[in-house]
Design a protein around this motif. Structure first.
Motif, PDB file in Angstrom:
ATOM      1  N   LEU A  57     -35.195 -15.605  21.735  1.00 28.36           N
ATOM      2  CA  LEU A  57     -36.219 -15.266  22.817  1.00 28.36           C
ATOM      3  C   LEU A  57     -37.727 -15.199  22.318  1.00 28.36           C
ATOM      4  O   LEU A  57     -38.602 -14.968  23.065  1.00 28.36           O
ATOM      5  CB  LEU A  57     -35.851 -13.767  23.109  1.00 28.36           C
ATOM      6  CG  LEU A  57     -34.472 -13.546  23.860  1.00 28.36           C
ATOM      7  CD1 LEU A  57     -34.224 -12.191  23.977  1.00 28.36           C
ATOM      8  CD2 LEU A  57     -34.500 -14.565  24.885  1.00 28.36           C
ATOM      9  N   GLY A  58     -38.140 -15.926  21.196  1.00 25.82           N
ATOM     10  CA  GLY A  58     -39.351 -15.805  20.804  1.00 25.82           C
ATOM     11  C   GLY A  58     -40.125 -14.513  20.568  1.00 25.82           C
ATOM     12  O   GLY A  58     -41.163 -14.334  20.730  1.00 25.82           O
ATOM     13  N   LEU A  59     -39.153 -13.517  19.816  1.00 25.48           N
ATOM     14  CA  LEU A  59     -39.755 -12.193  19.317  1.00 25.48           C
ATOM     15  C   LEU A  59     -39.690 -12.279  17.888  1.00 25.48           C
ATOM     16  O   LEU A  59     -38.610 -11.486  17.303  1.00 25.48           O
ATOM     17  CB  LEU A  59     -38.786 -11.248  20.135  1.00 25.48           C
ATOM     18  CG  LEU A  59     -38.802 -11.273  21.761  1.00 25.48           C
ATOM     19  CD1 LEU A  59     -37.907 -10.212  22.195  1.00 25.48           C
ATOM     20  CD2 LEU A  59     -40.490 -11.152  22.391  1.00 25.48           C
ATOM     21  N   PRO A  60     -40.417 -13.015  17.166  1.00 17.91           N
ATOM     22  CA  PRO A  60     -40.217 -12.909  15.658  1.00 17.91           C
ATOM     23  C   PRO A  60     -40.204 -11.635  15.008  1.00 17.91           C
ATOM     24  O   PRO A  60     -39.587 -11.541  13.869  1.00 17.91           O
ATOM     25  CB  PRO A  60     -41.596 -14.025  15.242  1.00 17.91           C
ATOM     26  CG  PRO A  60     -42.434 -13.865  16.228  1.00 17.91           C
ATOM     27  CD  PRO A  60     -41.647 -13.531  17.668  1.00 17.91           C
ATOM     28  N   ALA A  61     -41.408 -10.934  15.377  1.00 24.20           N
ATOM     29  CA  ALA A  61     -41.402  -9.497  14.762  1.00 24.20           C
ATOM     30  C   ALA A  61     -39.956  -8.621  14.876  1.00 24.20           C
ATOM     31  O   ALA A  61     -39.476  -7.963  13.882  1.00 24.20           O
ATOM     32  CB  ALA A  61     -42.506  -8.809  15.104  1.00 24.20           C
ATOM     33  N   ALA A  62     -39.603  -8.539  16.271  1.00 18.95           N
ATOM     34  CA  ALA A  62     -38.199  -7.797  16.228  1.00 18.95           C
ATOM     35  C   ALA A  62     -37.153  -8.438  15.627  1.00 18.95           C
ATOM     36  O   ALA A  62     -36.407  -7.705  15.004  1.00 18.95           O
ATOM     37  CB  ALA A  62     -37.918  -7.433  17.818  1.00 18.95           C
ATOM     38  N   ALA A  63     -37.423  -9.795  15.477  1.00 20.55           N
ATOM     39  CA  ALA A  63     -35.943 -10.254  14.991  1.00 20.55           C
ATOM     40  C   ALA A  63     -35.986 -10.233  13.581  1.00 20.55           C
ATOM     41  O   ALA A  63     -35.010  -9.866  12.810  1.00 20.55           O
ATOM     42  CB  ALA A  63     -36.138 -12.089  15.227  1.00 20.55           C
ATOM     43  N   ALA A  64     -37.271 -10.108  12.855  1.00 20.52           N
ATOM     44  CA  ALA A  64     -37.296  -9.989  11.403  1.00 20.52           C
ATOM     45  C   ALA A  64     -36.923  -8.422  10.943  1.00 20.52           C
ATOM     46  O   ALA A  64     -36.117  -8.422   9.947  1.00 20.52           O
ATOM     47  CB  ALA A  64     -38.735 -10.095  10.769  1.00 20.52           C
ATOM     48  N   VAL A  65     -37.049  -7.551  11.716  1.00 26.42           N
ATOM     49  CA  VAL A  65     -36.613  -6.130  11.322  1.00 26.42           C
ATOM     50  C   VAL A  65     -35.197  -6.081  11.700  1.00 26.42           C
ATOM     51  O   VAL A  65     -34.659  -5.590  10.735  1.00 26.42           O
ATOM     52  CB  VAL A  65     -37.437  -5.287  12.384  1.00 26.42           C
ATOM     53  CG1 VAL A  65     -36.671  -3.999  12.145  1.00 26.42           C
ATOM     54  CG2 VAL A  65     -38.915  -5.239  12.286  1.00 26.42           C
ATOM     55  N   ALA A  66     -34.667  -6.679  12.564  1.00 27.24           N
ATOM     56  CA  ALA A  66     -33.230  -6.659  12.932  1.00 27.24           C
ATOM     57  C   ALA A  66     -32.502  -7.298  11.554  1.00 27.24           C
ATOM     58  O   ALA A  66     -31.262  -6.991  11.232  1.00 27.24           O
ATOM     59  CB  ALA A  66     -32.707  -7.311  14.085  1.00 27.24           C
ATOM     60  N   ALA A  67     -33.078  -8.585  11.306  1.00 24.37           N
ATOM     61  CA  ALA A  67     -32.531  -9.292  10.143  1.00 24.37           C
ATOM     62  C   ALA A  67     -32.487  -8.464   8.915  1.00 24.37           C
ATOM     63  O   ALA A  67     -31.611  -8.533   8.186  1.00 24.37           O
ATOM     64  CB  ALA A  67     -33.045 -10.572   9.781  1.00 24.37           C
ATOM     65  N   GLY A  68     -33.696  -7.746   8.622  1.00 25.17           N
ATOM     66  CA  GLY A  68     -33.599  -6.998   7.289  1.00 25.17           C
ATOM     67  C   GLY A  68     -32.685  -5.783   7.479  1.00 25.17           C
ATOM     68  O   GLY A  68     -31.931  -5.273   6.522  1.00 25.17           O
ATOM     69  N   GLN A  69     -32.694  -5.347   8.787  1.00 27.16           N
ATOM     70  CA  GLN A  69     -31.521  -4.194   8.856  1.00 27.16           C
ATOM     71  C   GLN A  69     -29.890  -4.944   8.489  1.00 27.16           C
ATOM     72  O   GLN A  69     -29.376  -3.947   7.991  1.00 27.16           O
ATOM     73  CB  GLN A  69     -31.452  -3.557  10.340  1.00 27.16           C
ATOM     74  CG  GLN A  69     -32.775  -2.902  10.737  1.00 27.16           C
ATOM     75  CD  GLN A  69     -32.591  -2.443  12.196  1.00 27.16           C
ATOM     76  OE1 GLN A  69     -32.617  -3.048  12.910  1.00 27.16           O
ATOM     77  NE2 GLN A  69     -32.719  -1.103  12.312  1.00 27.16           N
ATOM     78  N   SER A  70     -29.753  -5.876   8.994  1.00 27.45           N
ATOM     79  CA  SER A  70     -28.515  -6.259   8.870  1.00 27.45           C
ATOM     80  C   SER A  70     -27.944  -6.666   7.403  1.00 27.45           C
ATOM     81  O   SER A  70     -27.024  -6.375   6.690  1.00 27.45           O
ATOM     82  CB  SER A  70     -28.383  -7.811   9.489  1.00 27.45           C
ATOM     83  OG  SER A  70     -27.104  -8.462   9.264  1.00 27.45           O
ATOM     84  N   ARG A  71     -29.433  -6.901   6.600  1.00 28.78           N
ATOM     85  CA  ARG A  71     -29.209  -7.034   5.073  1.00 28.78           C
ATOM     86  C   ARG A  71     -28.958  -6.040   4.508  1.00 28.78           C
ATOM     87  O   ARG A  71     -28.095  -5.754   3.628  1.00 28.78           O
ATOM     88  CB  ARG A  71     -30.519  -7.796   4.649  1.00 28.78           C
ATOM     89  CG  ARG A  71     -30.490  -8.405   3.338  1.00 28.78           C
ATOM     90  CD  ARG A  71     -31.615  -9.204   2.724  1.00 28.78           C
ATOM     91  NE  ARG A  71     -31.661  -9.660   1.605  1.00 28.78           N
ATOM     92  CZ  ARG A  71     -31.482 -10.965   1.338  1.00 28.78           C
ATOM     93  NH1 ARG A  71     -31.606 -11.825   2.390  1.00 28.78           N
ATOM     94  NH2 ARG A  71     -31.602 -11.442   0.191  1.00 28.78           N
TER      95      ARG A  71
END
Length: 309
Positions: A255-269
């Protein structure tokens, strides 16, 4: 970001994809539309769930259907005989999404009957004479059970969040065409609301949400996690939690939301990293990871608010 693809306990998302047919988005998108990735709760102060405070799969299914421009008939309650009659009638017209059911009473599953099976969702294809034929998304296409055994599992006595037995959804209709991107964008206000832990939501006494719940779980881990909680997290909660957040990151990135995507990716990790210390009994490392995870849900809410305001 390499998007995870593989097995995982996505029973209601997979079931909804099956009943919606070719028009369905991928189960990963459905899972995100349910709102499940956007929070953490320590249910009743004891059961750790990587889903929002006050959320449950029944609420999530309704949300996903609404966002996808679809509707269905949801029925529940009555006697076992009445439920069986409803199932026979609806499954003769098309696939039926049944659940929650008690997974420990689905006797086609190895190791059953069991008292720790948890909630589950399946798709009933037909009720032929004394047999129910269904797709079990936990790895069993065209599973069969005697009607009486299926109905016993369907009563879902051990499932705490359902307010009535014999819940099913049938007669699925797409009322309007909605693309996955449109549905995901429309889900973002719901995601922000789930991430804001609301004390007014109906939850069991003692339930803690978000950072407070994770800090409490970390404190328990420091004292030595009990065997039941360890098994629940290792066999279910971590697997589904890490995958939900990975799918959320992928959807937010699309959706073009890089900041939110980065936080969620870090959470998944972080959630995925819990698996090894859980299995090996390294509770000090487990507590450290939980404390690192605790502030990230507020970071995700802030990032979503910033990128979608």
């Amino acid at each position: 970001m390499t998007h995870y693809t593989g097995s995982g306990p996505y029973c209601y998302a997979n079931s909804l994809a099956m009943v919606l047919g070719e028009a369905a988005p991928p189960p990963a998108v459905i899972e995100v539309l349910t709102g499940s990735p956007f929070g953490f709760e320590l249910l009743g102060g004891t059961l750790p769930l990587f889903d929002p405070y006050g959320w449950d799969p029944d609420l999530g299914l309704d949300a996903a259907l609404r966002l996808l421009g679809a509707r269905c008939e949801r029925t529940s309650g009555g006697t076992a005989e009445e439920a069986e009659d409803r199932l026979r009638d609806r499954s003769a017209r098309g696939p039926v999404l049944v659940g929650p059911v008690d997974m420990g009473l689905l006797l086609h599953q190895p190791g059953t009957p069991s008292t720790d099976g948890g909630d589950h969702f399946v798709v009933v294809l037909e009720t032929d004479g004394g047999t129910v034929v269904f797709h079990d998304p936990h790895g069993h296409p065209y599973a069969t059970l005697p009607v009486a055994d299926f109905v016993a599992a369907w009563e879902a006595k051990a499932v705490g969040y359902t307010d009535a037995p014999y819940v099913m959804r049938s007669g699925f209709v797409r009322e309007r065409h909605v693309t996955p991107e449109e549905a995901l964008r429309r889900s973002l206000p719901d995601a922000r609301r789930w991430l804001a832990v609301d004390g007014d939501r109906p939850v069991p006494a003692g339930t803690l949400g978000g950072a407070e719940g994770l800090e409490a779980l970390a404190a328990r881990a420091e004292g030595g996690l009990d065997a039941g909680t360890r098994a629940f997290m290792a066999y279910f909660a971590v697997r589904v939690g890490a995958r939900r957040l990975s799918d959320a990151a992928h959807c937010l990135e699309s959706l073009g939301l890089p900041a939110a995507a980065a936080v969620a990716a870090g959470q998944s990790r972080l959630v995925g990293s819990l698996q090894h210390p859980l299995v090996t009994g390294d509770d000090r490392a487990l507590a450290d990871l939980l404390r690192r995870l605790a502030p990230t849900y507020e970071r995700l809410r802030t990032a979503l608010a910033s990128e979608t305001s």
